[in-house]
Scaffold this motif. Structure first.
Motif, PDB file in Angstrom:
ATOM      1  N   GLU A 153       0.589   5.508  -1.495  1.00 17.00           N
ATOM      2  CA  GLU A 153      -0.744   5.764  -0.628  1.00 17.00           C
ATOM      3  C   GLU A 153      -0.413   6.053   0.666  1.00 17.00           C
ATOM      4  OE1 GLU A 153      -3.846   5.916  -1.555  1.00 17.00           O
ATOM      5  OE2 GLU A 153      -3.823   4.918  -3.609  1.00 17.00           O
ATOM      6  N   PHE A 178       0.731  -0.923   0.033  1.00 17.34           N
ATOM      7  CA  PHE A 178      -0.023  -0.048  -0.155  1.00 17.34           C
ATOM      8  C   PHE A 178       0.956   1.217  -0.233  1.00 17.34           C
ATOM      9  CE2 PHE A 178      -2.520   3.077   2.237  1.00 17.34           C
ATOM     10  CZ  PHE A 178      -3.732   3.128   1.577  1.00 17.34           C
ATOM     11  N   LYS A 185      -3.238   7.371   3.339  1.00 16.70           N
ATOM     12  CA  LYS A 185      -4.414   7.704   3.974  1.00 16.70           C
ATOM     13  C   LYS A 185      -4.840   6.327   4.748  1.00 16.70           C
ATOM     14  CE  LYS A 185      -6.184  10.870   1.132  1.00 16.70           C
ATOM     15  NZ  LYS A 185      -7.078  11.362  -0.040  1.00 16.70           N
TER      16      LYS A 185
END
Length: 191
Positions: free
Chosen positions: A152, A147, A154
């Motif tokens: 990314e 991820f 968040k």
């Protein structure tokens, strides 16, 4: 609880809203902010680590093992969570941010109970999510690495993708109140 749990205090951020000061070391009533979190989290876990990316020697005076992000450039709380998962020797790891001095004394137990069969759980209360208060299984390391490798950052997006459970806490002031700015700290010290 049925498992040993490592606790990790997340103190590795840039603290841009705190005028660049290391949030965990900001003094609140003559006590560094991270100490409030340490004192509250320590009784809830078996082992405690501290994730920090600067002022390492100062944090080591706490007696805790200090682990720095394995990713460069202050990439956010997920990087601290990844570092905590990698450093832990237990299967489950509980996280708490260094800038929230008051949170439930049964936080970890309630996250444990609320996770059901999910690989993670996070706190919510007062109509807001508090994803830095979380319980994650070390089996998530590879998924979290992937991820983050995609750029990314968040936390809630990651939690949604892995099917983390949202655990609702009744919010009693001042639970879950972040101290993000010098004004927040000043106002908190007056209470």
């Amino acid at each position: 609880m049925k498992a040993d749990i490592t606790g990790v205090i997340l103190a590795g951020g840039q603290s841009t809203r705190m005028a660049g000061k290391d949030k965990g070391l900001v003094m609140v009533n003559q006590i560094p902010l991270y100490r409030y979190v340490l004192d509250r989290l320590a009784p809830q876990v078996d082992t405690l680590l501290l994730n920090a990316n600067r002022n390492i020697d100062i944090y080591r005076h706490s007696g805790l093992r200090v682990v720095s992000d394995t990713l460069p450039g202050f990439p956010g709380p997920l990087a601290g969570m990844l570092t905590g998962l990698q450093a832990a020797t237990t299967q489950w790891v509980a996280f708490a941010p260094c800038d929230v001095p008051v949170f439930p004394a049964d936080l970890v137990q309630r996250l444990w109970d609320g996770k059901r069969d999910a690989p993670a759980a996070f706190a919510s209360g007062g109509g807001r999510d508090h994803p830095a208060f979380a319980l994650l299984n070390r089996a998530l390391i590879a998924r979290l690495e992937a991820f983050l490798a995609q750029g990314e950052r968040k936390v809630l997006l990651f939690f949604n993708r892995i099917g983390a459970e949202r655990v609702i806490f009744p919010v009693k002031p001042p639970y879950f109140h972040n101290l993000n700015t010098p004004l927040d700290v000043l106002n908190w010290a007056k209470t």
